[in-house]
Enzyme design. Structure first.
Site, PDB file in Angstrom:
ATOM      1  N   SER A  67      -0.520  -0.738  -4.740  1.00 30.20           N
ATOM      2  CA  SER A  67      -1.664   0.150  -4.860  1.00 30.20           C
ATOM      3  C   SER A  67      -1.274   1.484  -4.220  1.00 30.20           C
ATOM      4  O   SER A  67      -1.025   1.525  -3.014  1.00 30.20           O
ATOM      5  CB  SER A  67      -2.879  -0.443  -4.147  1.00 30.20           C
TER       6      SER A  67
ATOM      7  N   ASN B 163       0.834  -1.192   0.000  1.00 28.46           N
ATOM      8  CA  ASN B 163       0.000   0.000   0.000  1.00 28.46           C
ATOM      9  C   ASN B 163       0.875   1.251   0.000  1.00 28.46           C
ATOM     10  O   ASN B 163       1.562   1.542   0.994  1.00 28.46           O
ATOM     11  CB  ASN B 163      -0.908   0.033   1.240  1.00 28.46           C
ATOM     12  N   GLU B 164       0.893   1.950  -1.120  1.00 31.74           N
ATOM     13  CA  GLU B 164       1.451   3.297  -1.282  1.00 31.74           C
ATOM     14  C   GLU B 164       2.970   3.394  -1.172  1.00 31.74           C
ATOM     15  O   GLU B 164       3.518   4.507  -1.171  1.00 31.74           O
ATOM     16  CB  GLU B 164       0.791   4.293  -0.302  1.00 31.74           C
ATOM     17  N   ASN B 165       3.682   2.287  -1.123  1.00 37.31           N
ATOM     18  CA  ASN B 165       5.132   2.378  -0.925  1.00 37.31           C
ATOM     19  C   ASN B 165       5.885   2.774  -2.197  1.00 37.31           C
ATOM     20  O   ASN B 165       6.861   3.533  -2.119  1.00 37.31           O
ATOM     21  CB  ASN B 165       5.675   1.058  -0.370  1.00 37.31           C
TER      22      ASN B 165
END
Length: 817
Positions: A470, A423-425
């Site tokens: 994502s 997530n968002e990394n």
């Protein structure tokens, strides 16, 4: 057969900090559980969910703790004796009868220890000592060096639920404990050490693939593995010198498993039995329920960029989804019944996908089983979120072990449709200023997302798609949060600009977007005791974890609704604005379903009572957003959207049958006077289509914008369009009549509008904290009525339905402002 003895009783807890005064030397403990729950149960700490008590509990996560129990055993007969821990949180030393048997460093793994040599006849003493995650994290930072993290604490340096250390919707409650069941297993000859089962389709038949690995003890004979499903049986012989076997079996023409809005969810029980060859000795067994469906993720290039489309049973879907976070800061409290109730609430809101977000946990089996039964698709993140992660040892081996554990555990579930890397990394590395902080050649997690995780997914679960992140565009050569590629997060809306900016984006798939609001009024009253309650009072403000969150709530009202003057108005106005913002965004995306193939709102649930993006608060109470999602995610949606310099009514159909009906509309004054109207005999919207109907010029051209509205109808679906925002709209003070009639299990509350009422809401929890209302956000023309169904055990009369408290509408926020 394996003998399994649960060791979930008789536990005690002790604090290893001798300077911590006031604690008993021995504290009764519950397993599964955690330190916080045991301390609360014994009235040794205040509930951290109440007022500002969270901050009084910081010391717990900075302290070492020991759990102990004594259990009886009867070892012998040459059997293998193993202690099995389904989950230990997190850094622990396990000892049996005074001798260390193992150390753990990962909350997300199962552990098995051979204790055959140490187990005694009679009483055995078991202890598990948990080290502070903070102390271990500090050591790991010295070992790896600093890595950027959007949130406090060392959540990116060890394998623990990251949001334990605080998030912009969650408290800092750093847990420790035996958080899943523990047992003693006794076996001989052989057992099933790993069983991988997948169910797919091959033509019209079901195809089951089985990969099994054995653990053996003193066995030198062949064994049989017998698979049974749907009346089909297959027997495979495993030679004496083998410990692995792979085979397939087919089930003719099984019924297909569908997401709930498209069909049924037939599940077929499957049994694997490990039996001694030439005998009927049952050594071990494995049971699952399987659903048969085909699955692929279409990421092919097209004229708009590249797709991100889930294709189930050869049907390209528009995903109506929501993000799922841990349902409690203390996961052992989340029972199978609570999972089922929450997922049923999601289903009732027309949600058919839950994304299990990467800053939490792999949920327990009961979550995925409930999703299988209810037709709820699951997008599963691997557990990396909003931070840079070292790829060196010992973290790398822990990551690989937890992935193997959980992929094998979860892969049989028909509901599970995606493994997502993080997530968002990747976005964080690209756009959040990490590049200058991370030294050249220093790892930050990309090797997990582009190498290790896809390799493990392909090895263990090749029939299910993997995606690196994502948001992610599908290529490191394209910015990760691009509109035209992959999955996108939209967070400038909420953080920086108004919700009208949602229309600036047509993503291929939006896997996160959201808007905040406080929880239900009853939830605030249960968790905060400020006198008086205000948005800035200590308790209310403490239960707002987003940076400048309250300021953003007020800023988000600007141009839409007036700034509230009272706590009641602040509560309702911000909840109403949240519901409108997300409905606005969802309807926009669904109207472009030829390009966009999914909207996954942030977020569905809460882990504690908090002002957040959730639709269902931590007490399980529906916020107005829940009702907005139910309307916006309706499989048959009618919406009015700007198109080609004008307006169009757009019918969106996610049903399996075409939608054909008369479409009609009017431009009205708010007093009901008809100014223009049209009727089109029959609009045809095919299944899985968005069909545009341009509205006539005399409908879309207002005479007096602040006093007019467009209403379009198609069967029982109705859409409204206003030419100005509420702050300029000539909404009258609400005039209405209320009639209350008792029914089985509650009441019918009939509201008849004497003038135009916009977004009428009955706040059932203001009548009874346990009450539930069936509908909300209802707009009525003068003379129209709506019946609210209120489920409650309390007595209700018409005088209880107080306008401005129980019965709210945009009118009472705007009129007279």
């Amino acid at each position: 057969m394996i003998e399994k003895t649960a060791l979930n009783s008789g536990w005690t807890l002790s604090c290893n900090d001798t300077a911590r005064l006031g604690l008993p030397a021995v504290i009764p403990a519950t397993v599964p559980g955690c330190v916080h729950l045991d301390l609360m149960a014994n009235r040794l700490i205040p509930d951290p969910y109440i007022d500002v008590n969270e901050i009084t509990n910081d010391w717990i996560g900075k302290t070492d703790w020991t759990y102990r129990c004594s259990f009886e055993a009867m070892p012998g007969d040459g059997k293998v004796q193993e202690l099995v821990f389904d989950g230990l949180d997190t850094v622990a030393v396990i000892s049996l009868n005074g001798e260390e048997i193992g150390r753990t460093f990962n909350m997300h793994r199962t552990y098995r220890f051979d204790v055959s040599r140490l187990l005694k006849v009679g009483a055995n003493d078991l202890s598990v000592t948990f080290r502070s995650a903070y102390a271990y994290g500090a050591e790991m930072e010295k070992h790896y060096g600093y890595r950027p993290n959007n949130y406090p604490g060392p959540g990116n340096l060890l394998r623990k639920m990251a949001c334990n250390f605080g998030w912009d919707w969650g408290p800092t409650l750093v847990t420790a404990g035996v958080w899943k069941p523990v047992r003693l297993e006794s076996w001989d000859r052989a057992r099933l050490a790993e069983t991988r089962v997948s169910a797919t389709l091959a033509g019209g038949d079901g195809l089951i693939k089985v990969d099994a690995r054995l653990a053996r003890h003193g066995d030198t004979t062949p064994l049989r593995l017998i698979a049974e499903i749907g009346g089909v049986t297959k027997t495979v012989v495993i030679a004496a010198d083998e410990d692995e076997v792979s085979f397939e079996l087919a089930l003719a023409s099984p019924q297909l498993w569908w997401p709930h809005h498209l069909g049924a969810q037939p599940l077929y029980p499957m049994t694997l039995r490990l039996i001694g060859d030439g005998s009927d000795d049952l050594l071990d067994a494995h049971e699952r329920e399987l659903g048969f469906r085909s699955l692929r993720l279409d990421t092919s290039a097209d004229e708009h960029g590249s797709a991100f489309t889930f294709v189930i049973n050869d049907v390209p879907l528009f995903i109506c989804g929501a993000n799922w976070i841990p349902d409690d800061c203390f996961p052992p409290r989340v029972t199978a019944e609570r999972y089922a109730a929450r997922i049923e609430e999601a289903k009732a809101a027309n949600i058919h996908m839950l994304r299990v977000w990467g800053g939490g946990i792999f949920e327990t089996d009961e979550f995925y089983e409930a999703c299988d039964r209810m037709g709820m698709l699951v997008w599963q993140d691997f557990l990396f979120a909003c931070a840079a992660y070292p790829e060196e040892e010992p973290l790398r081996s822990e990551v690989e072990a937890e992935v193997r554990d959980n992929v094998v555990r979860l892969m049989p579930h028909a509901s599970l449709v995606l493994w997502n890397g993080n997530n968002e990394n990747i976005w964080g590395f690209d756009e959040w200023g990490w590049r200058p902080i991370i030294k050249a050649g220093e790892s930050w997690g990309l090797g997990y997302y582009l190498d290790l995780l896809p390799k493990l997914s392909a090895e263990l679960d090749p029939d299910r798609p993997y995606y690196p992140g994502s948001p992610y565009s599908g290529s490191m050569e394209i910015e990760p949060n691009a509109d035209g590629h992959g999955c996108k997060h939209i967070w400038d809306v909420w953080n920086d600009v108004g919700y009208e900016v949602y229309r600036n984006y047509i993503p291929r798939f939006c896997s996160e977007f959201g808007w905040q609001a406080p929880p239900a009024w009853a939830t605030i009253e249960e968790s905060v005791h400020d006198a008086p309650l205000t948005p800035q009072s200590n308790g209310v403000f403490h239960h707002q974890k987003a940076t400048d969150g309250n300021d953003k709530l007020i800023r988000g009202l600007s141009g839409h609704l007036p700034e509230p003057r009272t706590m009641d108005d602040w509560h309702f106005a911000t909840q109403l604005n949240q519901a409108r913002a997300i409905r606005f965004g969802v309807e926009h995306m669904r109207s472009h379903r030829n390009i966009c193939k999914g909207a996954v709102v942030w977020q569905f649930n809460d882990c504690w009572p908090v002002t957040s993006w959730a639709a269902l608060d931590s007490a399980g109470r529906r916020k107005p957003l829940w009702y907005a999602l139910k309307a916006a995610y309706d499989p048959r949606l009618l919406t009015i959207q700007p198109r080609s310099g004008g307006l169009a009514a757009i019918a969106v159909n996610e049903r399996t049958l075409f939608w054909r009906a008369k479409i009609s509309g009017k431009r009205l004054r708010l007093d009901g006077t008809v100014l223009a109207e049209f009727e089109f005999w029959r609009l045809l919207c095919d299944r899985f289509e968005a069909k545009e109907f341009p509205l006539p010029e005399d409908i879309v051209t207002p005479g007096l914008p602040k006093d007019e509205v467009i209403v379009v109808q198609m069967l029982d679906r109705r859409a409204f369009h206003y030419f100005v925002e509420d702050i300029e709209l000539a909404l009258p003070a609400p005039q209405l009549a209320v009639d209350v009639v008792g029914i089985d299990g509650g009441y019918q509350v009939k509201v008849t509008a004497q003038n135009f009422l916009k977004d009428l809401c009955l706040m059932a929890d203001r009548l009874d904290p346990d009450a539930v209302v069936d509908s909300m956000l209802v707009t009525l023309l003068p003379g129209e009525s709506h019946v609210f169904i209120v489920r409650t055990a309390r007595t209700i009369v018409a005088d209880d339905i107080v306008i401005g408290t129980v019965l709210r509408s945009a009118n009472d926020l705007v009129a007279g402002d």
